[in-house]
Write a protein that holds these residues in place. Structure first.
Motif, mmCIF file in Angstrom:
data_model
loop_
_atom_site.group_PDB
_atom_site.id
_atom_site.type_symbol
_atom_site.label_atom_id
_atom_site.label_comp_id
_atom_site.label_asym_id
_atom_site.label_seq_id
_atom_site.Cartn_x
_atom_site.Cartn_y
_atom_site.Cartn_z
ATOM 1 N N PHE A 13 6.992 29.986 75.386
ATOM 2 C CA PHE A 13 5.788 30.867 75.324
ATOM 3 C C PHE A 13 5.086 30.041 77.024
ATOM 4 O O PHE A 13 5.959 28.802 77.419
ATOM 5 C CB PHE A 13 4.973 30.970 74.342
ATOM 6 N N GLN A 14 3.988 30.461 77.789
ATOM 7 C CA GLN A 14 3.783 29.237 78.600
ATOM 8 C C GLN A 14 2.945 28.288 78.401
ATOM 9 O O GLN A 14 2.702 27.749 77.690
ATOM 10 C CB GLN A 14 2.739 30.396 79.464
ATOM 11 N N GLN A 15 3.446 27.314 79.791
ATOM 12 C CA GLN A 15 2.704 26.411 79.236
ATOM 13 C C GLN A 15 1.168 26.559 80.080
ATOM 14 O O GLN A 15 1.620 26.401 81.343
ATOM 15 C CB GLN A 15 3.186 24.920 79.503
ATOM 16 N N TYR A 16 0.216 26.189 79.823
ATOM 17 C CA TYR A 16 -0.280 25.608 80.737
ATOM 18 C C TYR A 16 -0.919 24.398 81.417
ATOM 19 O O TYR A 16 -1.112 23.357 80.423
ATOM 20 C CB TYR A 16 -1.906 26.537 80.806
ATOM 21 N N PHE A 17 -1.905 23.545 82.859
ATOM 22 C CA PHE A 17 -1.772 22.747 83.351
ATOM 23 C C PHE A 17 -2.947 22.746 83.701
ATOM 24 O O PHE A 17 -2.672 22.839 85.148
ATOM 25 C CB PHE A 17 -0.226 22.070 84.040
ATOM 26 N N PRO A 18 -4.205 23.324 83.559
ATOM 27 C CA PRO A 18 -5.173 23.687 84.214
ATOM 28 C C PRO A 18 -5.828 22.275 85.736
ATOM 29 O O PRO A 18 -6.420 22.586 86.274
ATOM 30 C CB PRO A 18 -6.523 24.213 83.027
ATOM 31 N N GLN A 19 -5.653 20.721 84.867
ATOM 32 C CA GLN A 19 -5.593 19.925 85.778
ATOM 33 C C GLN A 19 -4.685 18.853 84.955
ATOM 34 O O GLN A 19 -4.353 18.729 84.520
ATOM 35 C CB GLN A 19 -7.476 19.524 85.205
ATOM 36 N N PRO A 20 -5.167 18.166 86.493
ATOM 37 C CA PRO A 20 -4.010 16.542 86.465
ATOM 38 C C PRO A 20 -3.986 16.243 84.773
ATOM 39 O O PRO A 20 -5.423 15.578 83.853
ATOM 40 C CB PRO A 20 -4.163 16.174 87.300
ATOM 41 N N GLY A 21 -3.115 16.380 83.995
ATOM 42 C CA GLY A 21 -2.623 15.327 83.199
ATOM 43 C C GLY A 21 -3.411 16.112 81.997
ATOM 44 O O GLY A 21 -3.615 15.712 80.549
ATOM 45 N N LEU A 78 -0.657 28.500 58.451
ATOM 46 C CA LEU A 78 -1.535 28.346 57.506
ATOM 47 C C LEU A 78 -2.357 29.998 57.515
ATOM 48 O O LEU A 78 -2.386 31.346 56.086
ATOM 49 C CB LEU A 78 -1.833 27.211 57.227
ATOM 50 N N ALA A 79 -3.737 30.164 57.871
ATOM 51 C CA ALA A 79 -5.118 30.524 58.433
ATOM 52 C C ALA A 79 -4.131 31.802 59.134
ATOM 53 O O ALA A 79 -4.124 33.394 57.928
ATOM 54 C CB ALA A 79 -5.996 30.678 59.423
ATOM 55 N N ARG A 80 -2.904 32.499 59.310
ATOM 56 C CA ARG A 80 -2.942 33.555 60.192
ATOM 57 C C ARG A 80 -1.819 33.852 58.982
ATOM 58 O O ARG A 80 -1.266 35.042 58.789
ATOM 59 C CB ARG A 80 -1.946 32.803 61.194
ATOM 60 N N LEU A 81 -0.844 33.164 58.568
ATOM 61 C CA LEU A 81 -0.065 33.500 57.197
ATOM 62 C C LEU A 81 -0.392 34.143 56.110
ATOM 63 O O LEU A 81 0.053 35.766 55.851
ATOM 64 C CB LEU A 81 0.926 32.711 57.348
ATOM 65 N N SER A 82 -2.382 33.310 56.153
ATOM 66 C CA SER A 82 -2.608 34.653 54.710
ATOM 67 C C SER A 82 -3.631 34.698 55.344
ATOM 68 O O SER A 82 -4.269 35.002 54.236
ATOM 69 C CB SER A 82 -3.048 32.657 53.911
ATOM 70 N N ASN A 83 -3.513 35.564 56.439
ATOM 71 C CA ASN A 83 -4.411 36.216 56.450
ATOM 72 C C ASN A 83 -6.350 35.522 56.251
ATOM 73 O O ASN A 83 -7.088 35.878 56.064
ATOM 74 C CB ASN A 83 -4.754 37.798 56.359
ATOM 75 N N GLY A 84 -6.145 34.533 56.530
ATOM 76 C CA GLY A 84 -7.112 33.728 55.873
ATOM 77 C C GLY A 84 -7.739 33.438 54.615
ATOM 78 O O GLY A 84 -8.912 32.614 54.377
ATOM 79 N N ALA A 85 -6.662 32.973 54.089
ATOM 80 C CA ALA A 85 -6.868 32.888 52.838
ATOM 81 C C ALA A 85 -6.637 31.601 53.036
ATOM 82 O O ALA A 85 -7.610 31.247 51.617
ATOM 83 C CB ALA A 85 -6.507 33.602 51.664
ATOM 84 N N THR A 110 7.169 23.906 73.490
ATOM 85 C CA THR A 110 7.702 24.883 74.385
ATOM 86 C C THR A 110 8.258 26.120 74.271
ATOM 87 O O THR A 110 7.863 26.834 74.744
ATOM 88 C CB THR A 110 9.311 24.453 75.278
ATOM 89 N N GLY A 111 8.521 26.288 73.046
ATOM 90 C CA GLY A 111 8.083 27.882 71.885
ATOM 91 C C GLY A 111 8.532 27.455 70.224
ATOM 92 O O GLY A 111 8.337 26.408 69.890
ATOM 93 N N ASN A 125 -2.857 32.335 70.794
ATOM 94 C CA ASN A 125 -2.463 34.313 70.827
ATOM 95 C C ASN A 125 -0.935 34.445 71.200
ATOM 96 O O ASN A 125 -0.237 35.051 70.386
ATOM 97 C CB ASN A 125 -3.031 34.784 71.500
ATOM 98 N N ASP A 126 -0.438 33.310 72.175
ATOM 99 C CA ASP A 126 0.918 33.167 72.360
ATOM 100 C C ASP A 126 1.946 32.745 71.803
ATOM 101 O O ASP A 126 2.921 33.347 70.944
ATOM 102 C CB ASP A 126 0.464 32.231 74.235
ATOM 103 N N ILE A 127 1.283 31.693 70.691
ATOM 104 C CA ILE A 127 2.537 31.013 70.217
ATOM 105 C C ILE A 127 2.320 31.834 68.815
ATOM 106 O O ILE A 127 3.636 31.560 67.942
ATOM 107 C CB ILE A 127 1.597 29.098 69.401
ATOM 108 N N TRP A 128 0.878 32.591 68.112
ATOM 109 C CA TRP A 128 1.016 33.625 67.039
ATOM 110 C C TRP A 128 2.496 34.614 67.249
ATOM 111 O O TRP A 128 2.964 35.253 66.690
ATOM 112 C CB TRP A 128 -0.192 33.836 66.559
ATOM 113 N N ALA A 129 2.468 35.230 68.695
ATOM 114 C CA ALA A 129 3.285 36.265 68.913
ATOM 115 C C ALA A 129 4.788 36.092 69.027
ATOM 116 O O ALA A 129 5.584 36.484 68.803
ATOM 117 C CB ALA A 129 3.038 36.807 70.581
ATOM 118 N N THR A 130 4.749 34.295 69.286
ATOM 119 C CA THR A 130 6.433 34.392 69.028
ATOM 120 C C THR A 130 7.032 33.896 67.157
ATOM 121 O O THR A 130 7.859 34.159 67.737
ATOM 122 C CB THR A 130 6.438 32.512 69.944
ATOM 123 N N VAL A 131 5.466 33.697 66.965
ATOM 124 C CA VAL A 131 6.151 32.997 65.179
ATOM 125 C C VAL A 131 5.985 34.219 65.315
ATOM 126 O O VAL A 131 7.395 35.030 63.969
ATOM 127 C CB VAL A 131 4.686 32.480 65.178
#
Length: 493
Positions: free
Chosen positions: A33-41, A166-173, A12-13, A48-54
């Protein structure tokens, strides 16, 4: 003074914790960050939300120190949640499918019908359940054209949250993971220590999509282009969140155990250098790997909903304004008056493994109030763990003498005391409750040479308070009988 930065990416954060090499907490920052529940279950996260909170929490946690003095970064993460991104641009190909998500239940049911569960259980230590990443990946390959297109173009990257960070922190390396996360995918062989082609074939997943598997401690890569950080900081430790809490609770000796109360509840026991095969539908998993040939294993039981039940009371039913208020509401009555709550809001985990079980209140009368129901919610969180611990003790052939507890919900004294009561077991709570983040600090320190052995970190554990059982065995028996009846109704509703 040198610093270690721990990134704790949860369900959740995200929390970033800065500690010095003497284990003094310098600063800490958290962001939901926001949770999404597009369908039951279905449960999804926006990467992008996760990376923004990081980024935000890193900047807040490190804003007042010289970033050049950060000598290592550790990562700990929600485990079975699976991510898909473009390997060249690092852009998400869709939302992450969260560990709580049940959309792949039919895939798991089909594999069971084909008689394949013994293959997966023997090879991976896991059961065929939509909880785990592999069935989610199989679903995505069947249903998401963006994933199929990226794979055909040679640009698909997928993995658990650690791999994405890891990918984001290393800029894809860096495109890699480590064994405590890999062992949650249904595709990683528990004793051969690699993603196994037979398991991928059974799931209809291409064999070449998974990241490289490296030991849990050691240099994974270095930072590049991360706001708030200088380039070149080594990332030296990664652990899935529950294994990280096991390390943070200093459970480094065989037979030591902990229970973390987070979004779900997770009991793990260190079983040493060999995996314990459960006869009671618990999980055998990798605790950590200090090197390619030095693995430690754990036995695990997971309840999908713990703190999430309190969030439901707060956000879904609007009975309380903050999660902490549930203790006051529940404590306003001396007991639940026979009301029992089964927290199967996303199915039941170990040892039942019933993805279609539903949440359930039983025992209500005209005299039942919100306070009784709130108390029953806290008691239901604890009662799930009785089933898990009984199975764990049966697998081991001996009882536990004590259990360390941690996680946000264990500040709730009513919950922890009831847990001790129904387990009939002494519980110990540490002074530093954020043991998941602390485990990431330990892993990064071990990987960077700040500490050289597990015993060095074990000496840091300090007790805040212990809880001993306070109810009579006859009362415990009555409570557990009500619980078992309620669980049966939840499963067969």
């Amino acid at each position: 003074m040198d610093y270690i930065l721990a990134i704790d990416q949860g369900t959740t954060g995200t929390t970033s914790i800065l500690m010095d090499s003497r284990l003094n907490r310098v600063s800490e920052a958290s962001q939901d960050f926001q949770q999404y529940f597009p369908q039951p279950g279905w449960v999804e996260h926006d990467l992008n939300d996760i990376w923004a909170t990081v980024v935000q929490t890193i900047q807040e946690a490190t804003g007042k120190i010289d970033a050049n003095k950060i000598i290592a970064i550790g990562i700990t993460n929600q485990r079975e949640t699976i991510c898909f991104w473009d390997r060249k641009t690092l852009d998400p190909l869709g939302r992450a499918i969260v560990w709580q998500d049940r959309r792949s239940a039919e895939i798991c049911a089909q594999l069971k019908a084909e008689g394949l569960e013994p293959l997966f259980q023997e090879s991976t230590g896991l059961l065929l359940d939509p909880y785990f990443s592999g069935s989610k990946v199989a679903w995505a390959f069947e249903n998401w054209p963006a994933v199929q297109t990226a794979y055909r173009a040679g640009r698909l990257a997928l993995g658990t949250i650690d791999s994405f960070l890891l990918a984001r922190l290393s800029n894809g390396a860096v495109y890699a993971t480590e064994p405590s996360n890999a062992s949650r995918t249904l595709c990683f062989h528990l004793t051969q220590h690699h993603f196994h082609p037979d398991l991928c074939t059974a799931l209809k997943i291409p064999k070449d999509v998974w990241p490289e598997v490296r030991p849990s401690v050691g240099k994974f890569g270095v930072t590049r282009g991360v706001p708030g950080l200088v380039d070149g900081i080594p990332i030296t430790g990664i652990l899935g969140d529950q294994q990280s809490a096991l390390l943070g609770q200093a459970c480094v000796a065989t037979g030591s155990a902990k229970c973390t109360y987070g979004t779900g509840a997770f009991l793990l026991m260190n079983t040493g250098e060999q995996p314990v095969r459960s006869a009671h539908r618990l999980l055998s998993t990798v605790a950590w790997a200090l090197s390619e040939d030095q693995y430690t294993y754990a036995l695990e039981g997971s309840a999908f909903v713990a703190g999430a039940a309190v969030q439901w009371i707060r956000d879904g039913l609007n009975w309380i304004q903050t999660s902490a208020e549930i203790e006051t509401l529940a404590g306003s009555v001396p007991s639940s008056e026979g009301v029992t709550f089964v927290p199967a809001l996303t199915g039941l985990g170990a040892p039942h493994w019933q993805p279609h079980a539903t949440g359930l209140f039983t025992g209500m009368t005209r005299g039942t109030t919100r306070a009784h129901m709130a108390r029953a919610v806290l008691e239901g969180i604890a009662l799930q763990n009785v089933d898990i611990l009984e199975a764990m003790q049966n697998d081991l052939g001996k009882p536990l003498s004590s259990l360390n507890v941690d996680g946000g919900a264990c500040v709730n004294n009513l919950l922890v005391q009831f847990q001790a009561d129904v387990l009939g077991l002494k519980l110990r709570r540490p002074k530093y409750l954020e043991t998941t983040g602390l485990g990431a600090v330990f892993a990064a320190g071990l990987g960077s040479g700040v500490w050289t052995q597990l015993e060095d970190v074990a000496r840091s554990w300090q007790e805040d308070r212990s809880f001993t059982p306070q109810i009579a065995p006859s009362e415990r028996k009555l409570v557990l009988e009500r619980w078992k009846l309620a669980v049966a109704r939840s499963i067969h509703f």
